[in-house]
Enzyme design. Structure first.
Site, PDB file in Angstrom:
ATOM      1  CB  CYS A 215      66.530 101.441   3.043  1.00 16.71           C
ATOM      2  SG  CYS A 215      65.883 103.101   2.763  1.00 16.71           S
ATOM      3  CG  HIS A 355      63.789  97.947   7.309  1.00 15.81           C
ATOM      4  ND1 HIS A 355      65.055  98.426   7.035  1.00 15.81           N
ATOM      5  CD2 HIS A 355      62.941  98.697   6.550  1.00 15.81           C
ATOM      6  CE1 HIS A 355      64.980  99.405   6.142  1.00 15.81           C
ATOM      7  NE2 HIS A 355      63.703  99.596   5.835  1.00 15.81           N
ATOM      8  CD  GLU A 366      61.012  94.379   9.864  1.00 19.00           C
ATOM      9  OE1 GLU A 366      62.124  93.836  10.025  1.00 19.00           O
ATOM     10  OE2 GLU A 366      60.827  95.614   9.995  1.00 19.00           O
ATOM     11  CE  LYS A 387      65.942 101.660   9.411  1.00 20.58           C
ATOM     12  NZ  LYS A 387      66.297 100.232   9.590  1.00 20.58           N
ATOM     13  CG  HIS A 392      65.587 104.839   7.538  1.00 24.64           C
ATOM     14  ND1 HIS A 392      66.694 104.086   7.214  1.00 24.64           N
ATOM     15  CD2 HIS A 392      64.574 104.366   6.749  1.00 24.64           C
ATOM     16  CE1 HIS A 392      66.376 103.207   6.284  1.00 24.64           C
ATOM     17  NE2 HIS A 392      65.092 103.348   5.999  1.00 24.64           N
ATOM     18  CG  PHE A 451      62.020 103.610  -1.537  1.00 27.67           C
ATOM     19  CD1 PHE A 451      61.214 103.179  -0.503  1.00 27.67           C
ATOM     20  CD2 PHE A 451      62.143 104.983  -1.736  1.00 27.67           C
ATOM     21  CE1 PHE A 451      60.549 104.076   0.319  1.00 27.67           C
ATOM     22  CE2 PHE A 451      61.488 105.890  -0.923  1.00 27.67           C
ATOM     23  CZ  PHE A 451      60.681 105.438   0.102  1.00 27.67           C
TER      24      PHE A 451
END
Length: 465
Positions: A215, A355, A366, A387, A392, A451
């Site tokens: 991502c 994010h 975050e 998002k 996403h 990830f």
């Protein structure tokens, strides 16, 4: 040169460094006495002896295909209105899965952007970014016939590649046998073919690469493209990200990880970053492209400049395959590096495009990383998650969020984080809840975390010649 001359040169450099530090200290003390917030540094750093000044990189074109529309204008209008592009999934049968909603790109017809025969030889993720690249090049006013092809390159971020086409190929083998596969099956599914197709479509013969850092891919691709231009290996880079992985296996894989929202009866309210009742992200597809240029090249051809890409920060958590570092260390360092690379202080950032995935762990970590880096100033920052409205886009998410960050600078408006209804004590910053806000944005930070502990951040600045 004699030893004496060399010694004199070193003394001169030392004196110059001391004088520059004194000037910086003086300017800082003046700002402190005024009691005002220091503005962005305007005195550029001088290059060291024998080195050329770092090339500045600007954004001159943008293109996007998202769940909110097929253009940048449609995308931005939807964001400002706080409109969700998430609905029941129609591209494949996910009726047996816990998540049956997604952010699909609606109304996309490849033949509107490319030859039908060429489109048939591309996976959907390639089709989407070729269309976005075409729109971005047109927006930038790039005359391909007048540019040196060897000085134009491509950098694309992608997480998975031709996932739907892989599934389709598997079914063909099961039902008809392997020799009935499309002869172009292998080149169609490869993750690097998005960049390859852009290169072939527009005759770009310079630096070309593909980033697959989950991502964080699109943000890292754009950051790497900035470095290519800074190193004078290209004048123009077509950079961005793309993803089209809404398939039974793609969705099921995230479902069994319990990473996706199961709020199927309320699709438009399913993605709710930083909200106490968030239960997972919503899978989406799309593509976005920025045209990045060296400032001198853009000025030479009289291009309009949207913003400057001032800072790049890339780190790794070295912690876990899916979970972020529990103290937000990797994300904090990536943000810090990007701000430092931009020649700014944390207090000079006006806006963070987070994010913000809508997963319980990501949003709280975050938030923690932002607090650790910005301290008390974190509570004065405007933060929002794109998002919340489009879901996403995985490997493409950073590219569309870069455009949202740039539009905040050019339009003086920060889009909201929708579906923020129930405060979470662990997420207690200003997420611009539910309604867009007017604000002068000089510097914006865009975050992407993936990830494998992959972290990438970019700082965009209002353009100042």
């Amino acid at each position: 040169m004699s030893h004496a001359d060399s010694g004199l040169g070193q003394q001169a450099e030392t004196v110059t460094s001391v004088v520059e530090k004194q000037i910086d200290d003086l300017l800082g003390s003046i700002e402190k006495e005024k009691g005002g917030r220091p503005g962005p540094k305007t005195r550029p750093k001088k290059a060291g002896k024998g080195k050329r000044a770092r090339r500045r990189v600007v954004v001159t074109g943008m293109g996007a295909l998202t769940p909110l529309g097929l253009t940048v204008d449609e995308f931005w209008q939807g964001l400002v209105e706080g409109r969700s592009g998430i609905a029941r999934t129609t591209r494949c049968d996910v009726s047996g899965l816990s998540c049956q909603i997604s952010g699909e790109v609606k109304g996309f017809e490849p033949r509107d952007y490319m030859d039908h025969k060429e489109a048939r030889r591309m996976a959907r993720f390639s089709q989407l970014i070729v269309a976005a690249a075409k729109a971005a090049l047109e927006d930038a006013g790039v005359n391909l016939g007048r540019e040196k092809q060897e000085r134009m390159g491509v950098l694309v971020g992608n997480g998975i590649g031709g996932f739907p086409e892989v599934e389709e190929g598997f079914h063909i083998i099961q039902q008809k046998g392997g020799m009935r596969l499309n002869p172009f099956f292998m080149p169609v599914i490869l993750p690097n073919m998005a960049a390859g197709q852009i290169s072939m479509m527009f005759g770009l013969k310079g630096f070309s690469s593909t980033i697959t850092t989950a991502c964080a891919a699109a943000t890292q691709a754009m950051g790497d493209a900035v470095e290519v231009i800074r190193q004078n290996k290209a004048d123009i880079m077509v950079a961005g990200g793309t993803e089209a992985a809404i398939t039974p296996i793609g969705v099921a894989g995230f479902c069994v990880m319990k990473a996706l929202s199961s709020r199927n009866d309320e699709p438009t309210k399913a993605s709710r970053p930083f909200d106490a009742k968030r239960d997972g992200f919503v899978p989406s597809e799309g593509a976005a492209v920025l045209i990045l240029e060296s400032l001198e090249h853009a000025q030479r051809r009289g291009a309009r400049v949207y913003a400057e890409v001032a800072g790049v920060g890339i780190t790794s958590d070295a912690y876990h395959v899916t979970a972020p570092d529990s103290e937000g260390d990797g994300g904090m360092r990536a943000m810090s590096l990007a701000i430092e690379d931009a020649g700014l202080k944390p207090s000079e950032i006006d806006y963070i495009n987070a994010h913000g995935t809508s997963t319980p762990i990501n949003d709280s970590i975050e938030t923690l990383a932002i607090k650790r880096l910005f301290g008390d100033y974190a509570y004065k920052l405007c933060i929002s998650s794109t998002k919340s409205m489009i879901g996403h886009l995985l490997g493409a998410s950073g590219a569309v969020e870069a455009i949202a960050s740039i539009k905040a600078i050019t339009e003086g408006v920060i889009h909201p984080t929708i579906n923020y209804e129930y405060p979470d004590p662990d997420c207690d910053l200003d997420y611009v809840p539910n309604v867009a806000r007017k604000k002068n944005v000089n510097a914006a930070l865009s975050n992407s975390f993936g990830f494998g502990g992959q972290n990438a951040c970019l700082v965009f600045r209002k353009f100042d010649e």
